[in-house]
Design a protein around this motif. Structure first.
Motif, PDB file in Angstrom:
ATOM      1  N   UNK A 205     -37.211 -20.647 -15.187  1.00  0.00           N
ATOM      2  CA  UNK A 205     -37.244 -19.231 -15.555  1.00  0.00           C
ATOM      3  C   UNK A 205     -35.884 -18.812 -16.094  1.00  0.00           C
ATOM      4  N   UNK A 206     -35.907 -17.817 -16.962  1.00  0.00           N
ATOM      5  CA  UNK A 206     -34.662 -17.200 -17.406  1.00  0.00           C
ATOM      6  C   UNK A 206     -34.555 -15.857 -16.703  1.00  0.00           C
ATOM      7  N   UNK A 207     -33.329 -15.428 -16.460  1.00  0.00           N
ATOM      8  CA  UNK A 207     -33.119 -14.151 -15.788  1.00  0.00           C
ATOM      9  C   UNK A 207     -31.950 -13.424 -16.430  1.00  0.00           C
ATOM     10  N   UNK A 208     -31.964 -12.121 -16.277  1.00  0.00           N
ATOM     11  CA  UNK A 208     -30.890 -11.269 -16.766  1.00  0.00           C
ATOM     12  C   UNK A 208     -30.465 -10.371 -15.613  1.00  0.00           C
ATOM     13  N   UNK A 209     -29.206 -10.490 -15.207  1.00  0.00           N
ATOM     14  CA  UNK A 209     -28.689  -9.707 -14.089  1.00  0.00           C
ATOM     15  C   UNK A 209     -28.252  -8.305 -14.525  1.00  0.00           C
ATOM     16  N   UNK A 210     -28.220  -8.082 -15.849  1.00  0.00           N
ATOM     17  CA  UNK A 210     -27.790  -6.794 -16.414  1.00  0.00           C
ATOM     18  C   UNK A 210     -26.405  -6.384 -15.922  1.00  0.00           C
ATOM     19  N   UNK A 211     -25.551  -7.367 -15.778  1.00  0.00           N
ATOM     20  CA  UNK A 211     -24.163  -7.155 -15.386  1.00  0.00           C
ATOM     21  C   UNK A 211     -23.382  -8.408 -15.742  1.00  0.00           C
ATOM     22  N   UNK A 212     -22.094  -8.265 -15.985  1.00  0.00           N
ATOM     23  CA  UNK A 212     -21.258  -9.439 -16.215  1.00  0.00           C
ATOM     24  C   UNK A 212     -20.852 -10.029 -14.866  1.00  0.00           C
ATOM     25  N   UNK A 213     -20.554 -11.332 -14.888  1.00  0.00           N
ATOM     26  CA  UNK A 213     -20.233 -12.034 -13.644  1.00  0.00           C
ATOM     27  C   UNK A 213     -18.863 -12.700 -13.775  1.00  0.00           C
ATOM     28  N   UNK A 214     -18.021 -12.506 -12.775  1.00  0.00           N
ATOM     29  CA  UNK A 214     -16.736 -13.201 -12.719  1.00  0.00           C
ATOM     30  C   UNK A 214     -17.006 -14.577 -12.094  1.00  0.00           C
ATOM     31  N   UNK A 215     -17.184 -15.577 -12.943  1.00  0.00           N
ATOM     32  CA  UNK A 215     -17.596 -16.904 -12.480  1.00  0.00           C
ATOM     33  C   UNK A 215     -16.508 -17.600 -11.662  1.00  0.00           C
ATOM     34  N   UNK A 216     -15.244 -17.420 -12.044  1.00  0.00           N
ATOM     35  CA  UNK A 216     -14.162 -18.073 -11.290  1.00  0.00           C
ATOM     36  C   UNK A 216     -14.129 -17.576  -9.852  1.00  0.00           C
ATOM     37  N   UNK A 217     -14.207 -16.274  -9.684  1.00  0.00           N
ATOM     38  CA  UNK A 217     -14.192 -15.684  -8.348  1.00  0.00           C
ATOM     39  C   UNK A 217     -15.447 -16.108  -7.568  1.00  0.00           C
ATOM     40  N   UNK A 218     -16.585 -16.132  -8.243  1.00  0.00           N
ATOM     41  CA  UNK A 218     -17.833 -16.547  -7.588  1.00  0.00           C
ATOM     42  C   UNK A 218     -17.726 -17.986  -7.103  1.00  0.00           C
ATOM     43  N   UNK A 219     -17.172 -18.863  -7.935  1.00  0.00           N
ATOM     44  CA  UNK A 219     -17.043 -20.283  -7.569  1.00  0.00           C
ATOM     45  C   UNK A 219     -16.160 -20.465  -6.338  1.00  0.00           C
ATOM     46  N   UNK A 220     -15.141 -19.625  -6.213  1.00  0.00           N
ATOM     47  CA  UNK A 220     -14.234 -19.724  -5.066  1.00  0.00           C
ATOM     48  C   UNK A 220     -14.871 -19.198  -3.775  1.00  0.00           C
ATOM     49  N   UNK A 221     -15.781 -18.241  -3.902  1.00  0.00           N
ATOM     50  CA  UNK A 221     -16.337 -17.589  -2.714  1.00  0.00           C
ATOM     51  C   UNK A 221     -17.683 -18.151  -2.254  1.00  0.00           C
ATOM     52  N   UNK A 222     -18.360 -18.882  -3.123  1.00  0.00           N
ATOM     53  CA  UNK A 222     -19.690 -19.393  -2.775  1.00  0.00           C
ATOM     54  C   UNK A 222     -19.656 -20.882  -2.472  1.00  0.00           C
ATOM     55  N   UNK A 223     -20.503 -21.305  -1.536  1.00  0.00           N
ATOM     56  CA  UNK A 223     -20.688 -22.734  -1.270  1.00  0.00           C
ATOM     57  C   UNK A 223     -21.714 -23.284  -2.265  1.00  0.00           C
ATOM     58  N   UNK A 224     -21.783 -24.585  -2.376  1.00  0.00           N
ATOM     59  CA  UNK A 224     -22.780 -25.269  -3.212  1.00  0.00           C
ATOM     60  C   UNK A 224     -22.712 -24.854  -4.673  1.00  0.00           C
ATOM     61  N   UNK A 225     -21.475 -24.714  -5.189  1.00  0.00           N
ATOM     62  CA  UNK A 225     -21.318 -24.376  -6.603  1.00  0.00           C
ATOM     63  C   UNK A 225     -20.485 -25.432  -7.307  1.00  0.00           C
ATOM     64  N   UNK A 226     -20.638 -25.463  -8.607  1.00  0.00           N
ATOM     65  CA  UNK A 226     -19.798 -26.309  -9.448  1.00  0.00           C
ATOM     66  C   UNK A 226     -19.476 -25.488 -10.692  1.00  0.00           C
TER      67      UNK A 226
ATOM     68  N   UNK B  55     -33.469 -12.621  -6.788  1.00  0.00           N
ATOM     69  CA  UNK B  55     -33.094 -11.482  -5.936  1.00  0.00           C
ATOM     70  C   UNK B  55     -31.925 -11.847  -5.015  1.00  0.00           C
ATOM     71  N   UNK B  56     -32.009 -13.029  -4.411  1.00  0.00           N
ATOM     72  CA  UNK B  56     -30.969 -13.484  -3.484  1.00  0.00           C
ATOM     73  C   UNK B  56     -29.629 -13.638  -4.206  1.00  0.00           C
ATOM     74  N   UNK B  57     -29.641 -14.240  -5.386  1.00  0.00           N
ATOM     75  CA  UNK B  57     -28.394 -14.439  -6.132  1.00  0.00           C
ATOM     76  C   UNK B  57     -27.814 -13.098  -6.580  1.00  0.00           C
ATOM     77  N   UNK B  58     -28.658 -12.228  -7.074  1.00  0.00           N
ATOM     78  CA  UNK B  58     -28.189 -10.902  -7.492  1.00  0.00           C
ATOM     79  C   UNK B  58     -27.500 -10.204  -6.314  1.00  0.00           C
ATOM     80  N   UNK B  59     -28.178 -10.157  -5.174  1.00  0.00           N
ATOM     81  CA  UNK B  59     -27.626  -9.479  -3.994  1.00  0.00           C
ATOM     82  C   UNK B  59     -26.347 -10.143  -3.494  1.00  0.00           C
ATOM     83  N   UNK B  60     -26.306 -11.469  -3.513  1.00  0.00           N
ATOM     84  CA  UNK B  60     -25.115 -12.207  -3.065  1.00  0.00           C
ATOM     85  C   UNK B  60     -23.930 -11.933  -3.983  1.00  0.00           C
ATOM     86  N   UNK B  61     -24.150 -11.990  -5.292  1.00  0.00           N
ATOM     87  CA  UNK B  61     -23.063 -11.751  -6.246  1.00  0.00           C
ATOM     88  C   UNK B  61     -22.550 -10.313  -6.139  1.00  0.00           C
ATOM     89  N   UNK B  62     -23.474  -9.388  -5.923  1.00  0.00           N
ATOM     90  CA  UNK B  62     -23.095  -7.986  -5.758  1.00  0.00           C
ATOM     91  C   UNK B  62     -22.270  -7.813  -4.473  1.00  0.00           C
TER      92      UNK B  62
END
Length: 188
Positions: free
Chosen positions: A109-130, A174-181
């Protein structure tokens, strides 16, 4: 109470299912009796390709008695496509067992979060990322429940793959949107 719609949206792009009849299928017989959209070149590929326009799918049929259906846009469509193919083959005298085993292998599936994401910060704060932006512009995020892989881009676009049910896609997005927020990396 105000009923607010989620800010994100998603759309299923492809459902892949495997089918097993439990007995061999004579591909040459199918190629001989079917006039419609099939391709069979055994010298190039060991299976037969059966294309449907409604629902728009391509199904690989193998002599082993297995099929792989791809291109459906929902679980309902994949079951409809398989049913259509079985009915068309049976109407031409192809002998198939009445209850094949059908299993959804992957939903993309494709999704649109309707927001920009700071990927560097997300990578540092989330487990199981690359996240290696020199090699790939997206963050690869693996969820355990549901068991899916998400490709998240700084634009807020996302790809979800590995789902086995449509509900898994909804839950994952939904889970990713809420987690990133929650961790403060979404910029609406």
């Amino acid at each position: 109470m105000v009923n607010s719609k989620p800010k994100y949206k998603y759309e299923i792009q492809n459902v892949v299912a495997s089918v097993s009849f439990g007995h061999p299928i004579n591909l040459q017989q199918i190629a001989t009796v079917m006039e419609e959209a099939i391709e069979y070149r055994p010298e190039q590929f060991p299976g037969l390709v059966f294309r449907l326009n409604k629902p728009k799918t391509a199904t690989l049929i193998f002599g082993s008695g297995k099929m792989v259906c791809t291109g459906a846009r929902s679980e309902k469509e994949v079951y409809k496509a398989i049913e259509n193919i079985i009915n068309k083959l049976k109407s031409k005298g192809i002998n198939l067992s009445p209850n094949p085993k059908i299993q959804i292998q992957n939903i993309v599936a494709s999704a649109q979060l309707n927001a920009e994401v700071n990927l560097e910060k997300a990578a540092l704060q989330l487990d199981n990322t690359m996240y290696e932006p020199e090699q790939f512009p997206g963050l690869i995020f693996r969820l355990d429940n549901p068991r899916v892989v998400l490709l998240i881009f700084s634009s807020g676009n996302m790809v979800c793959t590995g789902a086995k049910r449509e509900e898994d896609v909804r839950v994952a997005v939904e889970k990713v949107y809420n987690t990133l927020k929650e961790i403060g990396v979404l910029f609406e």
